[in-house]
Design an enzyme around this catalytic site. Structure first.
Site, PDB file in Angstrom:
ATOM      1  N   LYS A 125      41.853  47.627  48.437  1.00 14.28           N
ATOM      2  CA  LYS A 125      41.865  47.142  47.052  1.00 14.28           C
ATOM      3  C   LYS A 125      41.994  48.307  46.058  1.00 14.28           C
ATOM      4  CE  LYS A 125      39.015  43.131  48.260  1.00 14.28           C
ATOM      5  NZ  LYS A 125      37.926  42.220  47.816  1.00 14.28           N
TER       6      LYS A 125
ATOM      7  N   TYR B 195      44.507  34.438  46.025  1.00 14.29           N
ATOM      8  CA  TYR B 195      43.098  34.012  46.116  1.00 14.29           C
ATOM      9  C   TYR B 195      42.920  32.547  45.694  1.00 14.29           C
ATOM     10  CZ  TYR B 195      41.093  38.673  47.078  1.00 14.29           C
ATOM     11  OH  TYR B 195      40.712  39.867  47.664  1.00 14.29           O
TER      12      TYR B 195
ATOM     13  N   ASN C 208      34.741  45.952  46.612  1.00 17.39           N
ATOM     14  CA  ASN C 208      34.267  46.149  47.983  1.00 17.39           C
ATOM     15  C   ASN C 208      35.331  46.741  48.902  1.00 17.39           C
ATOM     16  OD1 ASN C 208      35.825  43.882  48.225  1.00 17.39           O
ATOM     17  ND2 ASN C 208      34.262  42.570  49.153  1.00 17.39           N
TER      18      ASN C 208
ATOM     19  N   HIS D 229      39.913  44.010  51.890  1.00 17.89           N
ATOM     20  CA  HIS D 229      39.951  42.572  52.158  1.00 17.89           C
ATOM     21  C   HIS D 229      40.491  42.393  53.571  1.00 17.89           C
ATOM     22  CE1 HIS D 229      40.946  38.291  51.876  1.00 17.89           C
ATOM     23  NE2 HIS D 229      42.067  38.612  52.480  1.00 17.89           N
TER      24      HIS D 229
ATOM     25  N   GLU E 250      48.470  34.821  54.721  1.00 21.20           N
ATOM     26  CA  GLU E 250      48.311  36.067  53.953  1.00 21.20           C
ATOM     27  C   GLU E 250      49.342  37.119  54.359  1.00 21.20           C
ATOM     28  OE1 GLU E 250      43.533  35.594  53.008  1.00 21.20           O
ATOM     29  OE2 GLU E 250      44.226  37.336  54.141  1.00 21.20           O
TER      30      GLU E 250
HETATM   31  P1  CMP Z   1      37.377  39.281  49.672  1.00 16.37           P
HETATM   32  O1  CMP Z   1      37.092  39.418  51.117  1.00 16.37           O
HETATM   33  O2  CMP Z   1      38.588  39.952  49.146  1.00 16.37           O
HETATM   34  O3  CMP Z   1      37.457  37.721  49.284  1.00 16.37           O
HETATM   35  C1  CMP Z   1      37.152  37.246  47.994  1.00 16.37           C
HETATM   36  C2  CMP Z   1      36.565  38.292  47.111  1.00 16.37           C
HETATM   37  O4  CMP Z   1      35.896  37.832  45.972  1.00 16.37           O
HETATM   38  C3  CMP Z   1      35.517  39.051  47.877  1.00 16.37           C
HETATM   39  O5  CMP Z   1      36.129  39.854  48.860  1.00 16.37           O
HETATM   40  C4  CMP Z   1      34.821  39.815  46.759  1.00 16.37           C
HETATM   41  O6  CMP Z   1      35.464  41.029  46.471  1.00 16.37           O
HETATM   42  C5  CMP Z   1      35.010  38.883  45.545  1.00 16.37           C
HETATM   43  N1  CMP Z   1      33.765  38.339  45.043  1.00 16.37           N
HETATM   44  C6  CMP Z   1      33.264  38.575  43.817  1.00 16.37           C
HETATM   45  N2  CMP Z   1      32.113  37.904  43.639  1.00 16.37           N
HETATM   46  C7  CMP Z   1      31.874  37.227  44.782  1.00 16.37           C
HETATM   47  C8  CMP Z   1      30.843  36.364  45.215  1.00 16.37           C
HETATM   48  N3  CMP Z   1      29.799  36.058  44.426  1.00 16.37           N
HETATM   49  N4  CMP Z   1      30.924  35.860  46.458  1.00 16.37           N
HETATM   50  C9  CMP Z   1      31.969  36.141  47.272  1.00 16.37           C
HETATM   51  N5  CMP Z   1      32.998  36.957  46.909  1.00 16.37           N
HETATM   52  C10 CMP Z   1      32.935  37.503  45.682  1.00 16.37           C
END
Ligand code: CMP
Length: 138
Positions: free
Chosen positions: A9, A49, A112, A115, A126
């Protein structure tokens, strides 16, 4: 053999973590069969998303993923969807096991670093979102 999509990311790219993430994949025996740097527009981010549309974090999540360059990869290996998820750690870095990418580098639940697809069907969708079959080697 299974395939999954990995995204480094914008936080991971801007903090210089591309090499670190790739090193972890390669050292654990995962094969990278496609890779590129790209951007997601806000619209493309919303499409990617789409399953999260309506959730409280949707706006912020799609703004963030569209905020800078990302690195997208197709990973291949036995049980690679789960293997990649084990290397990434829990979505919430505070719950991620020590030694995982998110435990080591994430700075909040949104930023984070990586992904990874969560199931074979989502992996297929995806991967097709970013790569044509001709761009995937092996
Ligand atoms: P990702 O695995 O990319 O899938 C969805 C993303 O939403 C997740 O990682 C996080 O980076 C983001 N996100 C932000 N807030 C939340 C939340 N409360 N719960 C889950 N995903 C979140």
């Amino acid at each position: 053999m299974e395939r999954t999509l990995s995204i480094i990311k914008p936080d991971g790219v801007s903090r210089g973590l591309i090499g670190e993430v790739i090193k972890r994949f390669e050292e654990s025996g995962i094969k990278i069969t496609a890779m590129k740097m790209t951007y997601l527009s806000k619209k493309k981010a919303e499409g990617f998303y789409a399953v999260h549309r309506g959730k409280p974090f949707f706006e912020s999540l799609t703004d963030f993923i569209a905020s800078g360059p990302i690195t997208v990869m197709v990973l291949e290996g036995e049980d690679v969807i789960q293997h990649n998820r084990d290397l990434m750690g829990a979505t919430n870095y505070k719950e991620a096991k020590p030694g995982t990418i998110r435990a080591d580098f994430a700075t909040d639940i949104e930023k984070n670093v990586v992904h990874g697809s969560d199931a074979p069907e989502t992996a297929a969708t995806e991967i097709a979102y970013f790569f044509s079959s001709l761009e995937i080697v092996g």
